[in-house]
Scaffold this motif. Sequence first.
Motif, mmCIF file in Angstrom:
data_model
loop_
_atom_site.group_PDB
_atom_site.id
_atom_site.type_symbol
_atom_site.label_atom_id
_atom_site.label_comp_id
_atom_site.label_asym_id
_atom_site.label_seq_id
_atom_site.Cartn_x
_atom_site.Cartn_y
_atom_site.Cartn_z
ATOM 1 N N MET A 14 3.572 1.185 3.979
ATOM 2 C CA MET A 14 2.867 1.219 5.342
ATOM 3 C C MET A 14 3.830 1.066 6.390
ATOM 4 O O MET A 14 4.404 2.412 6.860
ATOM 5 C CB MET A 14 2.087 -0.393 5.580
ATOM 6 N N THR A 73 9.582 2.155 3.454
ATOM 7 C CA THR A 73 9.859 3.435 2.888
ATOM 8 C C THR A 73 10.771 3.445 1.933
ATOM 9 O O THR A 73 11.849 2.733 2.014
ATOM 10 C CB THR A 73 10.243 4.455 3.974
ATOM 11 N N GLU A 120 -6.323 8.169 -2.291
ATOM 12 C CA GLU A 120 -5.767 7.607 -1.208
ATOM 13 C C GLU A 120 -4.678 8.095 -0.284
ATOM 14 O O GLU A 120 -4.263 7.710 0.838
ATOM 15 C CB GLU A 120 -5.658 6.152 -1.297
ATOM 16 N N PHE A 121 -3.921 9.250 -0.945
ATOM 17 C CA PHE A 121 -2.503 9.907 -0.197
ATOM 18 C C PHE A 121 -2.483 11.181 -0.833
ATOM 19 O O PHE A 121 -2.924 11.370 -2.150
ATOM 20 C CB PHE A 121 -1.526 8.785 -0.230
ATOM 21 N N GLN A 142 1.240 5.177 1.036
ATOM 22 C CA GLN A 142 0.555 6.108 1.871
ATOM 23 C C GLN A 142 0.845 7.738 1.602
ATOM 24 O O GLN A 142 0.543 8.452 2.260
ATOM 25 C CB GLN A 142 0.848 5.870 3.473
ATOM 26 N N ARG A 185 0.718 -1.226 0.059
ATOM 27 C CA ARG A 185 0.171 0.061 -0.029
ATOM 28 C C ARG A 185 1.082 1.226 0.105
ATOM 29 O O ARG A 185 1.922 1.274 0.651
ATOM 30 C CB ARG A 185 -0.983 -0.021 1.226
ATOM 31 N N TYR A 195 6.319 6.542 0.610
ATOM 32 C CA TYR A 195 5.933 5.757 1.948
ATOM 33 C C TYR A 195 4.881 4.669 1.729
ATOM 34 O O TYR A 195 3.885 4.663 1.046
ATOM 35 C CB TYR A 195 5.038 6.918 2.807
#
Length: 331
Positions: A244, A247, A222-223, A144, A142, A242
């Motif tokens: 979860m 990184t 979503e980000f 972020q 995912r 980023y």
Amino acid sequence: MLKLGIIGTNWITQQFVEAAAETKRYELVSVYSRKLETAKAFGDKNGATQLFDDLDAFMASDTFDVVYIASPNSLHFEQAKLAIQNHKQIIVEKPAFTNQRQMQEIQTLLADYPDVHLFEAARNIHSTNFKAIQAQVAKMTRIQGASFTYMKYSSRYDAVLAGETPNIFSLKFAGGALQDLGVYTVYDAVTLFGMPEDAAYYPQLIGTQVDGKGTAMLRYPEFDVTLNFGKIANSFSSSEVYGMKDTIVIDDAGELTDIQYHDSEGAVHQLGIKADGNPMVDEANDFADVLENPKDADNQKKYDQWRQLSVNVNKLLFNLRQSGKLEFPDD
Ligand SMILES: NC(=O)c1ccc[n+]([C@@H]2O[C@H](COP(=O)([O-])OP(=O)(O)OC[C@H]3O[C@@H](n4cnc5c(N)ncnc54)[C@H](OP(=O)(O)O)[C@@H]3O)[C@@H](O)[C@H]2O)c1
């Protein structure tokens, strides 16, 4: 061998010509400059024999097949149009064009010249390290958000402080931070994540009324992605993507010379290579792949992706400029 002609005789053209020579796939033949003695000096240094100070004669000549355009931003449009009409293959420096009207006109013209390819020289996305970042992003469960920074003090800002208006800091030549180093950060974001749903730009204006530095915010479903770029200060901040708990850390969003992946357990892995060569070799090779074998299905697919990317980046740059209330005479 791809026969190369160049427009612009500044250091960036020198760097591109050296990159092209390193690939062993291009041969510099023709040089256009506003002054014949400048064309001669560049030609003598780099082994080019066909020299021009007349743009129409340069474009009409059959001495070269591929033109590299590295003139001030606002001149790219007319020069690229002329190149297309003369059936030249085109590598145009970033930002390819300064507004959507120009980009649309070029795309329409290209449709009438199916043998012609036009590449935007966004060197960062062609680099080995950018491709390593793309591969890692595809594996992450995912995303972020991300933050891309590219900010270097330009010696030409000294001239601005002395009361001059160098091309890169002028509205007339479509200059400013977003149009210069900002383009790399926009390319990073759009190549990795596609087009944002919304975007805003907060420019810091300088005496010549262009943006000397600025911050842009790109909103994805979503980000968010933050872009920081400028030519009137130096930044040593890393850029990051980023996940979860994981990184990607990038030393510099424009140069991409050192990339590390911090995994969910805290272990650090080097991605790509520690890059220290000529940063334009990878794009020169990518473009040569297509030009040497344009009918190959994989090459056609790559070319279509880069073309669409260039159209999208042009659109987002224009939207950001509007958001920051930055207008050029050509708009
Ligand atoms: N990919 C990269 O890493 C990178 C790095 C730097 C720049 N760039 C891009 O390369 C392009 C050129 O940037 P630059 O900083 O080199 O620009 P520049 O120094 O302002 O001009 C580039 C060349 O254009 C010609 N020129 C200058 N002023 C002109 C004018 N008023 N009218 C017509 N021609 C003029 C000059 O060549 P002659 O004197 O021979 O005519 C000059 O060498 C820009 O699009 C920039 O974004 C890319």
